[in-house]
Design a protein around this motif. Structure first.
Motif, mmCIF file in Angstrom:
data_model
loop_
_atom_site.group_PDB
_atom_site.id
_atom_site.type_symbol
_atom_site.label_atom_id
_atom_site.label_comp_id
_atom_site.label_asym_id
_atom_site.label_seq_id
_atom_site.Cartn_x
_atom_site.Cartn_y
_atom_site.Cartn_z
ATOM 1 N N UNK A 98 -39.433 -2.877 -15.878
ATOM 2 C CA UNK A 98 -38.985 -4.151 -15.305
ATOM 3 C C UNK A 98 -40.054 -4.818 -14.444
ATOM 4 N N UNK A 99 -41.139 -4.125 -14.172
ATOM 5 C CA UNK A 99 -42.278 -4.775 -13.523
ATOM 6 C C UNK A 99 -42.981 -5.743 -14.481
ATOM 7 N N UNK A 100 -42.746 -5.561 -15.776
ATOM 8 C CA UNK A 100 -43.355 -6.431 -16.788
ATOM 9 C C UNK A 100 -42.308 -7.297 -17.495
ATOM 10 N N UNK A 101 -41.173 -7.457 -16.818
ATOM 11 C CA UNK A 101 -40.059 -8.256 -17.338
ATOM 12 C C UNK A 101 -39.786 -9.352 -16.307
ATOM 13 N N UNK A 102 -40.096 -10.596 -16.666
ATOM 14 C CA UNK A 102 -39.989 -11.677 -15.700
ATOM 15 C C UNK A 102 -38.958 -12.729 -16.077
ATOM 16 N N UNK A 103 -38.883 -13.761 -15.245
ATOM 17 C CA UNK A 103 -37.984 -14.898 -15.476
ATOM 18 C C UNK A 103 -38.752 -16.183 -15.211
ATOM 19 N N UNK A 104 -38.854 -17.021 -16.211
ATOM 20 C CA UNK A 104 -39.413 -18.361 -16.025
ATOM 21 C C UNK A 104 -38.351 -19.348 -16.487
ATOM 22 N N UNK A 105 -37.913 -20.201 -15.587
ATOM 23 C CA UNK A 105 -36.728 -21.026 -15.815
ATOM 24 C C UNK A 105 -37.039 -22.498 -15.547
ATOM 25 N N UNK A 106 -36.398 -23.368 -16.290
ATOM 26 C CA UNK A 106 -36.589 -24.792 -16.099
ATOM 27 C C UNK A 106 -35.352 -25.482 -15.548
ATOM 28 N N UNK A 141 -34.302 -25.375 -6.892
ATOM 29 C CA UNK A 141 -34.201 -24.862 -8.267
ATOM 30 C C UNK A 141 -34.811 -23.490 -8.487
ATOM 31 N N UNK A 142 -35.721 -23.049 -7.609
ATOM 32 C CA UNK A 142 -36.332 -21.732 -7.850
ATOM 33 C C UNK A 142 -35.369 -20.585 -7.604
ATOM 34 N N UNK A 143 -34.207 -20.867 -6.990
ATOM 35 C CA UNK A 143 -33.220 -19.800 -6.808
ATOM 36 C C UNK A 143 -32.488 -19.460 -8.103
ATOM 37 N N UNK A 144 -32.594 -20.312 -9.120
ATOM 38 C CA UNK A 144 -31.950 -19.973 -10.403
ATOM 39 C C UNK A 144 -32.610 -18.721 -10.989
ATOM 40 N N UNK A 145 -33.930 -18.722 -11.234
ATOM 41 C CA UNK A 145 -34.549 -17.473 -11.704
ATOM 42 C C UNK A 145 -34.497 -16.378 -10.653
ATOM 43 N N UNK A 158 -41.873 -14.665 -11.663
ATOM 44 C CA UNK A 158 -40.571 -15.299 -11.462
ATOM 45 C C UNK A 158 -40.771 -16.662 -10.819
ATOM 46 N N UNK A 159 -40.488 -17.719 -11.560
ATOM 47 C CA UNK A 159 -40.630 -19.065 -10.982
ATOM 48 C C UNK A 159 -39.881 -20.094 -11.819
ATOM 49 N N UNK A 171 -40.978 -24.153 -19.346
ATOM 50 C CA UNK A 171 -40.723 -22.738 -19.030
ATOM 51 C C UNK A 171 -40.979 -21.857 -20.242
ATOM 52 N N UNK A 172 -40.529 -22.285 -21.407
ATOM 53 C CA UNK A 172 -40.700 -21.477 -22.619
ATOM 54 C C UNK A 172 -42.167 -21.357 -23.015
ATOM 55 N N UNK A 173 -42.914 -22.447 -22.896
ATOM 56 C CA UNK A 173 -44.339 -22.387 -23.224
ATOM 57 C C UNK A 173 -45.064 -21.467 -22.253
ATOM 58 N N UNK A 174 -44.706 -21.532 -20.979
ATOM 59 C CA UNK A 174 -45.315 -20.628 -19.996
ATOM 60 C C UNK A 174 -44.984 -19.169 -20.315
ATOM 61 N N UNK A 175 -43.726 -18.879 -20.627
ATOM 62 C CA UNK A 175 -43.333 -17.503 -20.953
ATOM 63 C C UNK A 175 -44.074 -17.011 -22.195
#
Length: 417
Positions: A98-106, A141-145, A158-159, A171-175
């Motif tokens: 989970x150190x390599x499992x992130x969240x990038x959200x729009x 909005x950063x509290x969503x991720x 996470x951002x 967000x998807x392109x960044x991920x």
């Protein structure tokens, strides 16, 4: 280092057409409109009195009651679709790093209703500042991720991306880039928006951006139609699990599609209006196609930004003609905003879902409500008017553009190996 492959192994949807991917897709395929008179507040004094609201959503099905009071609806939608996507992926979180499992959200706006309510309450009071202690966390909005990462212990990057209506695709392109260049192995990505409130409707009315077809909400979102008069505000969320291909293959994951390219440009032209010649939107598609290592002739379907605004729709199809040349007449085009309305920062997520399902099901969802041809629209283009059609889709491209001149495109491909 050779870029790694990125695939999609989990999906989720909460939309004006349904609160699951299957319900959403079934209604898209049928050409159902999600627009109806607003129920969230008394809109009788507003120029626009309808929207594409989410119906029948119960946050308690996804989130502990104690946590709910800390979240604006925009975060509730985000956590709910993240749960759908994680469950759908069949990931064993105990065996994942989970150190390599992130969240990038729009999210383009974030907790607008929370902001509206707190400020209104203060303004109507005696001047004593009695603000909810969760006011700021519910609004930003950063509290969503943040909530998504805390719920599942995801400790990678996470951002939130805030690029107006292009936020989720951003967000998807960044991920996609973070995984293919080796920074992470997995992401929850997508976007959510919950702006159907007095401030949302009133603010967009002041910009003259919304349709005012109050006598017929279900026909108000009409991309490419000569009588279009603005977009219909929508709400909801879409989520994906982006996963490195070998990681997914090793655990025997179901793969919906591969992410093969992304593009990012700016119009550098106007605060709200698109470039009249589609300069930025043509470049972003060309960049995504180049990044994917394909040619325009390889693209079978484009889910266009297509908001049902007088300037935007024609500019986008002209940009497609510029990039695709003669192959523009062979690609299927549709605007699913004709059914969902415009989900602002979440639009790119639910429209990318439409692309994935078109690849999986071999169906192009329609552009509904087309009645009056626009003399500025090339009638030879296949805009999939009013009825879905069967077509094998190997490669699909999704466009999202935002106020401020933000342009993003992302490309998906059927996985055969």
């Amino acid at each position: 280092m050779k870029p790694r492959r990125v695939v999609i192994t989990g999906i989720g949807a909460i939309t004006p057409l349904g609160n699951s991917v299957e319900e959403y897709w079934n209604n898209l395929e049928k050409g159902v409109s999600g627009a109806a008179p607003i129920t969230k507040f008394d809109a009788s004094k507003f120029k626009t009195q309808f929207a594409c609201e989410v119906k029948g959503f119960d946050a308690k099905e996804y989130i502990d009651r104690k946590e709910l009071r800390k979240m604006d609806l925009v975060s509730q939608y985000g956590v709910a679709v993240a749960k759908q996507a994680i469950d759908d992926s069949n990931l064993d979180l105990e065996s994942v790093d989970r150190n390599r499992f992130g969240v990038i959200w729009g999210s383009g706006i974030g907790g607008l209703k929370s902001f509206q309510d707190e400020v209104t309450s203060f303004a109507n009071g005696d001047g004593t500042p009695r603000f909810n202690p969760f006011f700021i966390p519910k609004m930003i909005p950063d509290l969503i991720p943040g909530h998504i990462s805390m719920t599942w212990g995801l400790k990678g990057p996470n951002f939130t991306t805030v690029s107006a209506c292009a936020s989720a695709t951003n967000a998807m392109v960044d991920a996609f880039n973070y995984i293919r260049f080796g920074i992470s192995d997995l992401f929850v990505t997508g976007g959510s928006e919950a702006a159907v409130c007095e401030a949302g409707i009133g603010g967009f009315n002041a910009l003259r951006a919304l349709s005012t077809r109050n006598d017929s909400p279900s026909s108000a979102s009409r991309p490419f139609d000569a009588t279009r008069d603005g977009f219909v505000l929508g709400e909801g969320a879409g989520a994906f699990i982006f996963e490195e291909y070998e990681h997914a293959k090793a655990r025997g994951a179901k793969i919906y599609a591969e992410v093969i390219g992304g593009g990012m440009t700016a119009d550098a032209y106007h605060m709200t209006a698109p470039h009249p010649e589609g300069e930025g939107s043509s470049r972003v598609m060309a960049e995504a196609i180049k990044d994917a290592g394909i040619t325009p002739e390889d693209v079978d379907y484009i889910n266009v930004h297509g908001t049902s605004t007088p300037l935007g729709d024609i500019g986008e199809v002209n940009a497609i003609k510029k990039v695709f040349g003669e192959s523009a007449y062979n690609v299927s085009i549709s605007s699913t905003k004709s059914m969902t309305g415009h989900l602002l920062g979440a639009a790119g997520a639910v429209e990318a879902l439409a692309c994935l399902m078109s690849i999986e099901r071999g169906v192009i969802p329609p552009t509904i409500n087309f009645e009056t041809p626009d003399e500025n629209l090339d009638s030879k283009l296949d805009c999939t008017f009013n009825e879905a059609k069967k077509r094998d889709v190997n490669i699909a491209l999704s466009n999202t553009f935002g106020f401020g001149g933000h342009n993003f495109s992302v490309i998906f491909k059927k996985v055969t190996d």
